[in-house]
Design a protein around this motif. Structure first.
Motif, PDB file in Angstrom:
ATOM      1  N   LYS A 130       0.847  -1.232   0.031  1.00 39.35           N
ATOM      2  CA  LYS A 130      -0.221   0.021  -0.041  1.00 39.35           C
ATOM      3  C   LYS A 130       0.909   1.117   0.006  1.00 39.35           C
ATOM      4  O   LYS A 130       1.900   1.313   0.808  1.00 39.35           O
ATOM      5  N   ALA A 131       0.595   2.163  -0.795  1.00 44.54           N
ATOM      6  CA  ALA A 131       1.315   3.397  -0.947  1.00 44.54           C
ATOM      7  C   ALA A 131       0.465   4.284  -0.354  1.00 44.54           C
ATOM      8  O   ALA A 131      -0.585   4.475  -0.495  1.00 44.54           O
ATOM      9  N   SER A 132       0.918   5.385   0.621  1.00 44.85           N
ATOM     10  CA  SER A 132       0.066   6.361   1.298  1.00 44.85           C
ATOM     11  C   SER A 132       0.844   7.651   1.176  1.00 44.85           C
ATOM     12  O   SER A 132       1.945   7.637   1.635  1.00 44.85           O
ATOM     13  N   PHE A 133      -0.059   8.663   0.877  1.00 38.53           N
ATOM     14  CA  PHE A 133       0.553  10.180   0.831  1.00 38.53           C
ATOM     15  C   PHE A 133       0.168  10.826   2.203  1.00 38.53           C
ATOM     16  O   PHE A 133       0.429  12.180   2.343  1.00 38.53           O
ATOM     17  N   LEU A 134      -0.569  10.240   2.974  1.00 38.18           N
ATOM     18  CA  LEU A 134      -1.133  10.818   4.198  1.00 38.18           C
ATOM     19  C   LEU A 134       0.191  11.434   4.931  1.00 38.18           C
ATOM     20  O   LEU A 134       1.198  11.039   5.351  1.00 38.18           O
ATOM     21  N   PRO A 135      -0.080  12.822   5.378  1.00 33.39           N
ATOM     22  CA  PRO A 135       1.029  13.402   5.645  1.00 33.39           C
ATOM     23  C   PRO A 135       1.551  12.875   7.087  1.00 33.39           C
ATOM     24  O   PRO A 135       2.802  13.017   7.228  1.00 33.39           O
ATOM     25  N   LYS A 136       0.901  12.371   7.853  1.00 28.46           N
ATOM     26  CA  LYS A 136       1.208  11.651   9.210  1.00 28.46           C
ATOM     27  C   LYS A 136       0.566  10.393   9.608  1.00 28.46           C
ATOM     28  O   LYS A 136      -0.408  10.277  10.033  1.00 28.46           O
ATOM     29  N   ILE A 137       1.627   9.199   9.306  1.00 33.89           N
ATOM     30  CA  ILE A 137       0.910   8.005   9.455  1.00 33.89           C
ATOM     31  C   ILE A 137       1.546   7.296  10.911  1.00 33.89           C
ATOM     32  O   ILE A 137       0.486   6.843  11.851  1.00 33.89           O
ATOM     33  N   PHE A 138       2.947   7.672  11.289  1.00 37.12           N
ATOM     34  CA  PHE A 138       3.380   7.129  12.449  1.00 37.12           C
ATOM     35  C   PHE A 138       3.907   8.168  13.240  1.00 37.12           C
ATOM     36  O   PHE A 138       4.626   9.223  12.996  1.00 37.12           O
ATOM     37  N   ALA A 139       3.500   8.383  14.596  1.00 41.09           N
ATOM     38  CA  ALA A 139       3.806   9.131  15.496  1.00 41.09           C
ATOM     39  C   ALA A 139       5.252   9.512  15.682  1.00 41.09           C
ATOM     40  O   ALA A 139       5.626  10.592  15.766  1.00 41.09           O
ATOM     41  N   GLU A 140       5.989   8.450  15.572  1.00 38.69           N
ATOM     42  CA  GLU A 140       7.484   8.607  15.785  1.00 38.69           C
ATOM     43  C   GLU A 140       8.215   8.668  14.624  1.00 38.69           C
ATOM     44  O   GLU A 140       9.534   8.472  14.781  1.00 38.69           O
ATOM     45  N   GLN A 141       7.688   8.758  13.441  1.00 35.18           N
ATOM     46  CA  GLN A 141       8.353   8.615  12.302  1.00 35.18           C
ATOM     47  C   GLN A 141       8.091   9.884  11.420  1.00 35.18           C
ATOM     48  O   GLN A 141       7.133  10.758  11.662  1.00 35.18           O
TER      49      GLN A 141
END
Length: 447
Positions: A229-240
């Motif tokens: 899955k490719a995602s352009f969501l601005p923030k997926i992982f809190a620590e990344q």
């Protein structure tokens, strides 16, 4: 003649369906497809869609009443056949970008027409705008526990291991973009594990926005072919690291780049400074258009290279506007706006940035001094002395700024402004108290 040429092109490629795409006010890419057997009847008239399509938020396909739109009313989505491309990743399908038309004229709610109007306004001022969207995105696979997703790798910025681990999918993305006549320039793994950046060459403003639609579609589709899955969501992982979509702009006149000031190196021209000043003046309101997702504001933080403060600087990646230096003269030749991400409708975002910049040019604004340090490392009093303020920290604040920005509202037009703001407000009210996990669950596959 055009119809015959289009038909022959599609027939030679064994195309069955032509997807007509649009990007709505929730900034979701949607499409309806024409079968090649019906092309002769629909080549000039496209496909019909409900006027209510510009009234739906990201959460669900339901009309936001405050948009002024309802299920009553039909518009035509007319293909711009200049954008026609056979899709290398979807056998038997082609794609064209649609223009929203009603009674034979551009519909007031059409985002693509808004960008066309902004381009025309720039041309009236003797300026041609060239642009490119620079995308970051994550490649993800199902988590081992079966819940959610995990990054495709655990590497760091510019890791050559990440290049090798993702070689097949990245190469196929590049090949697919090139097959659609979208020139690829650079690639590197980004700071987040599983995060990547591919940059494409600048082009005229309308084509740049069309490229952005094609880019998002291509990356997601090719990733699926590789069971990712490719995602352009601005923030997926809190620590990344978050994913931005920096907007690069240059101003031209009679084939000459107007950005640099060769007599004042390093420096930029008076018109470039005014354009930057206009963007900075409107930036809090612009962010409702360039960083329009509730999730966008989890990315825009100090010390995150995302432009959390309203300022600019030469080669300063913490400033909201960066002026990158070039290795050869003339330099610089472009400006970069960092408070942009791929949850934005590219036609609305780019049209609004052009509008803001032109306002600065018309008023001959002068920006405050360029900053050569990380503004987040300055004390509040130091920032205040230099006229640097923090940008909106949530979507609600950005919407409030947009609601009082007459320049942007007038440019959007009453209808588009009302519908767009109503959709943003519906999303803000629905999701403003959500945790990151809830946002990601809903939005991961939207963007």
């Amino acid at each position: 003649m055009m119809q015959d040429t289009i038909y022959k092109t599609l027939q030679a490629s064994r195309v069955q369906f032509i997807r007509i795409l649009w990007c709505d006010n929730a900034n979701i890419i949607r499409g309806k497809a024409i079968h090649i057997g019906a092309l002769s009847q629909l080549v000039d008239y496209g496909v019909g869609i409900s006027a209510a399509q510009q009234a739906v938020p990201v959460m669900h396909d339901a009309v936001v009443a405050e948009t002024g739109l309802s299920p009553v009313g039909e518009i035509r989505l007319i293909p711009d056949w200049n954008t026609l491309s056979v899709l290398p990743y979807s056998t038997g399908h082609a794609r064209a970008i649609g223009d929203m038309m009603q009674d034979g004229i551009p519909w007031a709610y059409c985002p693509r027409d808004f960008l066309k109007r902004a381009i025309a306004a720039a041309q009236e001022a003797g300026i041609e705008v060239m642009a490119a969207f620079e995308n970051e995105f994550y490649l993800l696979h199902p988590a081992e526990n079966g819940l959610g997703v995990e990054p495709g790798d655990r590497t760091v910025f510019a890791s050559t291991f990440a290049m090798d681990a993702n070689l097949a999918v990245i190469n196929e993305i590049a090949e697919a973009l090139l097959a659609q006549n979208i020139p690829v320039e650079q690639y590197h793994p980004e700071s987040g594990g599983g995060q990547h950046e591919i940059s494409v060459r600048y082009t005229r403003a309308l084509s740049a926005a069309d490229y952005q639609i094609a880019f998002r579609e291509t990356v997601r589709a090719v990733a699926l072919r590789h069971k990712l899955k490719a995602s352009f969501l601005p923030k997926i992982f809190a620590e990344q690291a978050g994913s931005g979509c920096h907007l690069h702009l240059s101003l031209w006149q009679d084939g000459k780049n107007l950005i640099s000031d060769t007599g004042n190196a390093p420096g930029i021209s008076k018109i470039a400074r005014a354009f930057i000043a206009g963007i900075l003046e409107h930036l809090p309101a612009l962010m409702a258009l360039t960083t329009p997702s509730i999730n966008s504001y989890r990315r825009i933080r100090p010390h995150s290279w995302s432009g959390a403060f309203r300022t600019w600087g030469y080669d300063n990646r913490e400033a909201a506007i960066r002026v990158p230096s070039d290795p050869a003269s003339p330099s610089p030749t472009q400006i970069e706006i960092k408070t942009v991400d791929a949850s934005a409708n590219p036609y609305i975002a780019l049209g609004a940035v052009i509008t803001a910049g032109l306002d600065g040019v018309r008023r001959q604004l002068e920006p405050k001094e360029a900053i050569a340090v990380d503004p987040g490392s300055m004390s509040q009093s130091e920032r205040a002395a230099k006229g640097i303020d923090a940008l909106p920290t949530n979507l609600g604040e950005a919407i409030a700024h947009l609601q009082t920005d007459k320049v942007l509202l007038d440019a959007l037009g009453k209808e588009l402004a009302q519908a767009y703001i109503a959709v943003r407000l519906a999303e803000w009210e629905a999701m403003k108290d959500w945790a990151l996990k809830e946002e990601v669950k809903l939005l991961l596959e939207r963007y």
